[in-house]
Design a protein around this motif. Sequence first.
Motif, PDB file in Angstrom:
ATOM      1  N   PRO A 131       0.942  -1.320   0.031  1.00 59.82           N
ATOM      2  CA  PRO A 131       0.009   0.197  -0.101  1.00 59.82           C
ATOM      3  C   PRO A 131       0.740   1.020   0.040  1.00 59.82           C
ATOM      4  CG  PRO A 131      -0.718  -1.468   1.762  1.00 59.82           C
ATOM      5  CD  PRO A 131       0.431  -2.167   0.861  1.00 59.82           C
ATOM      6  N   GLY A 132       0.453   2.250  -0.699  1.00 60.45           N
ATOM      7  CA  GLY A 132       1.178   3.377  -0.954  1.00 60.45           C
ATOM      8  C   GLY A 132       2.654   3.492  -1.790  1.00 60.45           C
ATOM      9  N   TRP A 133       2.887   2.317  -2.201  1.00 63.83           N
ATOM     10  CA  TRP A 133       4.012   2.215  -3.161  1.00 63.83           C
ATOM     11  C   TRP A 133       3.716   1.861  -4.276  1.00 63.83           C
ATOM     12  CZ3 TRP A 133       7.910  -1.816  -4.378  1.00 63.83           C
ATOM     13  CH2 TRP A 133       9.018  -1.221  -4.935  1.00 63.83           C
ATOM     14  N   THR A 134       3.650   2.465  -5.430  1.00 61.02           N
ATOM     15  CA  THR A 134       3.182   2.350  -6.949  1.00 61.02           C
ATOM     16  C   THR A 134       4.178   2.199  -7.889  1.00 61.02           C
ATOM     17  OG1 THR A 134       2.719   4.596  -7.316  1.00 61.02           O
ATOM     18  CG2 THR A 134       1.022   3.671  -6.406  1.00 61.02           C
TER      19      THR A 134
END
Length: 139
Positions: A131-134
């Motif tokens: 989550p939060g790392w794309t």
Amino acid sequence: MSTLAALRSWRGLFLPLAVGAAGLAAAAYLAAVDPNQPGHYPTCPFLAVTGWYCPGCGSLRALHDLAHLDLAGALARNPLAVLVVPYLLMSWVLWVERTVTGRVPRRVAPGWSIWVLLAGIVVFWVLRNVPGWTALSPA
């Protein structure tokens, strides 16, 4: 090489050449029909059920970008798919060579390398869903 052996060799080439032709046809179709446009290809079942990206998510778009010589776009969609393409091409060439010559190729990699490959795929799978790392997401 006798005539009979040569005939068997060419007859044995049918399957590798058929697989190569099917791969070229699939690549041509993928180059012509853009997976970025909705309705042309089915959605990933794993993504549809869980909401998480699988290691293959974005592969169609990455291969489409490769077919249009957009390496940066392909790497952004699915770097794992981009790395698999040269391996598949090399494996096909070795299959054709083995069929023509009848020689069994020497071992290309040690046996433990399959475990390293599987671990790499799992790490890739987990990292693209943090989550939060794309950075590795195919979106």
